[in-house]
Design an enzyme around this catalytic site. Structure first.
Site, PDB file in Angstrom:
ATOM      1  N   ASP A 106       0.982  -1.073  -0.124  1.00 18.25           N
ATOM      2  CA  ASP A 106      -0.254   0.040   0.089  1.00 18.25           C
ATOM      3  C   ASP A 106       0.897   1.016   0.022  1.00 18.25           C
ATOM      4  OD1 ASP A 106      -2.142  -1.569   0.309  1.00 18.25           O
ATOM      5  OD2 ASP A 106      -2.149  -1.589   2.337  1.00 18.25           O
TER       6      ASP A 106
HETATM    7  N1  URA Z   1      -1.063  -6.120   3.835  1.00 20.72           N
HETATM    8  C1  URA Z   1      -1.741  -4.733   4.040  1.00 20.72           C
HETATM    9  O1  URA Z   1      -2.833  -4.496   4.275  1.00 20.72           O
HETATM   10  N2  URA Z   1      -0.843  -3.833   3.211  1.00 20.72           N
HETATM   11  C2  URA Z   1      -0.134  -4.076   2.592  1.00 20.72           C
HETATM   12  O2  URA Z   1       0.693  -3.264   1.869  1.00 20.72           O
HETATM   13  C3  URA Z   1       0.722  -5.392   2.520  1.00 20.72           C
HETATM   14  C4  URA Z   1      -0.145  -6.292   3.255  1.00 20.72           C
END
Ligand code: URA
Length: 248
Positions: A106
């Protein structure tokens, strides 16, 4: 996705000859796979595993493949392009044709991200079938309860009818003064925003998230925003790992 390819396609992809000419080479006994002459046209090879040679000279269709490990900082999209011109992880990586990030972190997630132009390897790393472990350091709101931990470890319902596979979850520490808990997760799935959704589902929203490992790879020696190429040993090890797993 197909992992093995026909020998004549392999030779053509390595830029050695047209498929037709490659078939002729095979028929003449000029081609060896793992040191053994192969004259059967349909023979399939795994580009990551088998060693192919023509007239005893090694040929590789992987010679133009790149593999990088990036310490992704917060504030970068994991995407090749952004229509809104926001910073992407590609801004931090060398400009190589066909390079793309393996899976997704993310915008605000930091940590280990692989990038390659090898679609087959990327597929193997991301697909849960190959059971490549991804490790995360997760700071959550609240002091985690045994019930929540049990639920995370067993697999969590993150949406109606979507349940995650069991996760390995360790409590690193519970901080009473700031009312938060630091956890380590090991998972091999890569559902969209999986960790955040799992933690929210058990009542502990994520405050910060860092991926600290993929298989045997770690962030050691990297600063946020920096990258390095994987060594050929690391590429080989990743290949062997995923190849063996598919037969589990
Ligand atoms: N899980 C998440 O919620 N976000 C990420 O960026 C990676 C794994």
């Amino acid at each position: 996705m197909q992992e093995k390819i026909r020998l004549q396609k392999y030779l053509a992809s390595a830029g050695l000859a047209s498929r037709r000419a490659a078939e002729a080479m095979i028929a003449k006994g000029r081609v060896k796979v793992d040191g053994k002459t192969v004259t059967q046209q349909g023979t399939k090879v795994d580009p990551h595993i088998n060693e192919v040679s023509v007239d005893d000279h090694p040929v590789s269709m992987l010679k133009n493949k790149y593999y990088y490990i990036l310490f992704k900082p917060s504030g970068y999209l994991t995407s090749v392009k952004d229509p809104f011109n926001r910073p992407t992880v590609m801004d931090l990586l060398p400009k190589k044709k066909g390079l793309f990030p393996v899976g997704r972190l993310d915008f605000d997630t930091t940590g280990l991200l692989l990038a390659t132009n090898d679609g087959e390897m990327a597929f193997r790393i991301m697909h849960p079938r190959y059971k490549v472990q991804k490790k995360y350091l997760v700071l959550v709101k609240g002091l985690i309860s045994s019930k929540a931990l049990f639920s995370l470890r067993r697999g969590t319902l993150i949406e109606e009818e979507i349940k995650t596979s069991p996760a390995k979850v360790q409590v690193i520490n519970k901080k009473r003064d700031s009312n938060e808990s630091l956890l380590e997760f090991i998972i091999h799935e890569g559902k969209n925003r999986q960790i955040k959704r799992m933690c929210s589902a058990v009542g502990h929203p994520v405050k910060s998230l860092q991926r600290t490992g993929i298989a045997f790879l770690t962030l050691e020696g990297l600063e946020p925003g920096s990258y390095r190429a994987l060594t050929s040993e690391e590429v080989k090890k990743l290949t062997e790992l995923t190849f063996n797993r598919q037969n589990d």
